[in-house]
Design a protein around this motif. Structure first.
Motif, short mmCIF file in Angstrom:
data_model
loop_
_atom_site.label_atom_id
_atom_site.label_comp_id
_atom_site.label_asym_id
_atom_site.label_seq_id
_atom_site.Cartn_x
_atom_site.Cartn_y
_atom_site.Cartn_z
N SER A 43 4.74 19.45 17.94
CA SER A 43 5.56 20.64 18.21
C SER A 43 5.71 21.50 16.96
O SER A 43 6.11 21.03 15.91
N TRP A 101 0.59 26.94 17.90
CA TRP A 101 1.52 26.18 18.73
C TRP A 101 1.85 26.88 20.05
O TRP A 101 1.87 26.25 21.10
N ASN A 148 1.03 21.71 25.61
CA ASN A 148 2.18 21.24 24.84
C ASN A 148 3.08 20.32 25.67
O ASN A 148 3.80 19.48 25.11
#
Length: 122
Positions: A30, A53, A75
């Motif tokens: 993360s 990200w 993610n």
């Protein structure tokens, strides 16, 4: 400490395709850029591709794979992918994933997974 597990490699003919996956556990990626690396002459591992990200993040590729490889990430599953198309014999290598420094494109974490082997079947 991150545990990284690469998969998806195999034997493939020139011109073929593979999709590599990298599942992370322990330490989340993360907020990190993440990417792929492989060994190169004179280097332990060199940069192949990276992605940021957030959704719609910039993708960066080494020149030799531009237009052929596509990096992406999920993610929600802490998983990184590398779609490899139009494979060439020179792509033969063990591929590893890691977090990536934004500027230098060098790996950030000391721990590595076992890698996944991509090999030319001819």
């Amino acid at each position: 400490q991150a545990q990284l597990q690469e998969s998806g490699g195999g034997l493939v003919q020139a011109g073929g395709s593979l999709r590599l996956s990298c599942a992370g556990s322990g330490r989340t990626s993360s907020g990190y850029n993440t990417g792929w690396f492989c060994p190169a002459p004179g280097k332990e591992r060199e940069f192949v591709a990276a992605v940021g990200w957030s959704g719609g993040s910039r993708e960066v590729y080494t020149d030799s794979v531009k237009g052929r490889f596509t990096i992406s990430r999920d993610n929600t599953k802490n998983t990184l992918f590398l779609q490899m198309n139009s494979l060439k014999p020179d792509d033969t290598a063990v591929y590893y994933c890691n977090a990536v420094h934004t500027v230098t494109m060098s790996p950030l974490w000391d721990s590595w997974g076992p890698g996944t082997q991509v090999a030319d079947s001819e």
